[in-house]
Design a protein around this motif. Structure first.
Motif, short mmCIF file in Angstrom:
data_model
loop_
_atom_site.label_atom_id
_atom_site.label_comp_id
_atom_site.label_asym_id
_atom_site.label_seq_id
_atom_site.Cartn_x
_atom_site.Cartn_y
_atom_site.Cartn_z
N ALA A 177 -9.01 -24.37 15.39
CA ALA A 177 -10.33 -23.75 15.51
C ALA A 177 -11.41 -24.81 15.73
O ALA A 177 -12.34 -24.61 16.52
CB ALA A 177 -10.66 -22.93 14.27
N THR A 178 -11.26 -25.97 15.09
CA THR A 178 -12.23 -27.05 15.27
C THR A 178 -12.17 -27.60 16.68
O THR A 178 -13.21 -27.86 17.30
CB THR A 178 -11.97 -28.17 14.24
N VAL A 179 -10.97 -27.79 17.23
CA VAL A 179 -10.83 -28.29 18.60
C VAL A 179 -11.44 -27.30 19.59
O VAL A 179 -12.16 -27.69 20.52
CB VAL A 179 -9.34 -28.56 18.92
N PHE A 228 -15.78 -25.83 23.40
CA PHE A 228 -16.69 -24.84 23.96
C PHE A 228 -18.15 -25.04 23.56
O PHE A 228 -19.04 -24.72 24.33
CB PHE A 228 -16.23 -23.43 23.60
N GLU A 229 -18.40 -25.53 22.37
CA GLU A 229 -19.78 -25.66 21.92
C GLU A 229 -20.36 -27.05 22.18
O GLU A 229 -21.42 -27.19 22.78
CB GLU A 229 -19.88 -25.33 20.43
N LEU A 230 -19.68 -28.08 21.72
CA LEU A 230 -20.25 -29.42 21.83
C LEU A 230 -20.12 -29.97 23.25
O LEU A 230 -21.06 -30.58 23.77
CB LEU A 230 -19.57 -30.36 20.84
N THR A 249 -12.91 -22.69 33.43
CA THR A 249 -12.63 -24.09 33.78
C THR A 249 -11.40 -24.59 33.04
O THR A 249 -10.54 -25.26 33.63
CB THR A 249 -13.84 -24.98 33.42
N LEU A 250 -11.30 -24.24 31.77
CA LEU A 250 -10.13 -24.65 30.98
C LEU A 250 -8.85 -24.05 31.54
O LEU A 250 -7.84 -24.76 31.69
CB LEU A 250 -10.32 -24.23 29.52
N LEU A 251 -8.87 -22.77 31.87
CA LEU A 251 -7.67 -22.12 32.44
C LEU A 251 -7.29 -22.74 33.78
O LEU A 251 -6.10 -22.94 34.06
CB LEU A 251 -7.90 -20.61 32.58
N CYS A 252 -8.27 -23.05 34.61
CA CYS A 252 -7.98 -23.70 35.90
C CYS A 252 -7.37 -25.08 35.71
O CYS A 252 -6.39 -25.44 36.37
CB CYS A 252 -9.25 -23.80 36.74
#
Length: 195
Positions: free
Chosen positions: A113-115, A120-122, A129-132
């Motif tokens: 959850a931290t990763v 996504f936030e920081l 983009t992540l899925l691509c």
């Protein structure tokens, strides 16, 4: 002026109460000490047989209340609730993770959850983009594996052949056509103001 006189008289009365309770407390302590000293003057054999505390302090078995099962079960509950905390959280594995009963699994969930939060936030990374990037990485690994398998004379990676059946496509198209027609009919009714 009148208020300050009342306040002073209140403080004086309060100080007297503190002194009387302090004196009674000191008297109780000195009485206990004197009782202990009088029992210590007995011979060693008698002092071994008798306890060093008063008979008033001794709780007899018949004086002690029987442990009530409902009282015992309520002591394990949060804020005197009817259900235990594990049950409030739904029981099972999710409650175990929330209550940290299995520390390895709970730490793993917290780390993941931290990763995700950091991505996504920081770092302001987006899901598309992540899925691509993940799909590009998978295709690159499969390409390198299949190319290297020809050089090393090993079998290429087993990639299943994907085929979409015609019946499934026709059923999906038919359901989509029905939904689009319903939407257009509703839009036409709204446009004409017949509602």
């Amino acid at each position: 002026m009148c208020k300050s006189v009342r306040f002073r008289s209140f403080l004086a009365a309060h100080d007297e109460e503190i002194e009387t309770t302090g004196e009674s407390l000191v008297e109780n302590i000195t009485d206990k000490i004197h009782r202990d000293n009088s029992s210590s003057s007995l011979s060693d054999s008698e002092s071994e047989k008798k306890p060093k505390f008063d008979d008033d302090d001794v709780k007899k078995p018949h004086d002690a209340p029987a442990p009530d099962s409902s009282l015992k079960s309520k002591s394990n509950r949060l804020f005197s609730r009817e259900k235990p905390v594990h049950q409030v959280f739904g029981g099972g594995k999710p409650a175990d993770v929330i209550l940290w009963r299995n520390k390895k699994i709970s730490a793993n969930v917290l780390a993941r959850a931290t990763v995700i939060w950091v991505l996504f936030e920081l770092l302001e990374y987006h899901l598309v983009t992540l899925l691509c990037h993940i799909s590009i990485l998978v295709f690159a690994i499969l390409f390198l594996w299949s190319s290297a398998s020809k050089i090393i004379n090993k079998s290429p990676p087993p990639i299943p052949e994907v085929r979409i059946p015609e019946d499934t496509v026709l059923q999906f198209a038919s359901a989509l056509r029905i939904e689009i027609n319903n939407f257009l009919q509703m839009f036409g009714v709204l446009r004409l103001g017949e509602i």
